[in-house]
Design a protein around this motif. Structure first.
Motif, PDB file in Angstrom:
ATOM      1  N   PRO A  85      28.410  38.061   5.978  1.00  0.00           N
ATOM      2  CA  PRO A  85      29.361  38.913   6.723  1.00  0.00           C
ATOM      3  C   PRO A  85      30.000  38.156   7.885  1.00  0.00           C
ATOM      4  CG  PRO A  85      27.098  39.668   7.030  1.00  0.00           C
ATOM      5  CD  PRO A  85      27.069  38.493   6.099  1.00  0.00           C
ATOM      6  N   ARG A  86      31.284  38.383   8.064  1.00  0.00           N
ATOM      7  CA  ARG A  86      31.993  37.761   9.198  1.00  0.00           C
ATOM      8  C   ARG A  86      31.816  38.614  10.428  1.00  0.00           C
ATOM      9  NH1 ARG A  86      37.350  34.737   7.355  1.00  0.00           N
ATOM     10  NH2 ARG A  86      36.483  33.762   5.510  1.00  0.00           N
ATOM     11  N   ARG A  87      31.767  37.965  11.553  1.00  0.00           N
ATOM     12  CA  ARG A  87      31.603  38.701  12.825  1.00  0.00           C
ATOM     13  C   ARG A  87      32.904  38.798  13.532  1.00  0.00           C
ATOM     14  NH1 ARG A  87      25.822  37.397  15.321  1.00  0.00           N
ATOM     15  NH2 ARG A  87      24.690  37.689  13.428  1.00  0.00           N
TER      16      ARG A  87
END
Length: 87
Positions: A85-87
């Motif tokens: 997942p990208r933050r």
């Protein structure tokens, strides 16, 4: 004086059975099978449910016996990496 070279001896049926029982118990898989080597000095083949898993070698050095399991994992057999997942 150089260290003694380990001697290579063919594994007996009893040794193979003992190592096989150990691997089955330790790895929690009753489908592990050790196929004896064709001749002394060769590796035994380890399979899991009929699929090649790795090789097993017996080593005796200064009266001490050990067994080395070399597990082979092909990159093509690995699952796709999980999405990060990208933050």
């Amino acid at each position: 004086m150089p260290p003694a070279k380990p001697s290579v001896v063919r594994m007996s049926d009893t040794e193979i059975a003992r190592v096989q029982m150990y691997l089955r118990k330790t790895l929690g898989n009753p489908k592990i099978v050790i196929e004896p080597p064709a001749k002394a000095g060769q590796s035994a083949e380890v399979t899991v449910d009929g699929e090649f898993f790795g090789t097993l070698n017996r080593d005796e050095d200064e009266g001490e016996i050990s067994y080395a399991l070399n597990v082979v994992i092909l990159e093509e057999d690995l699952p796709e990496p999980p999405a990060i997942p990208r933050r």
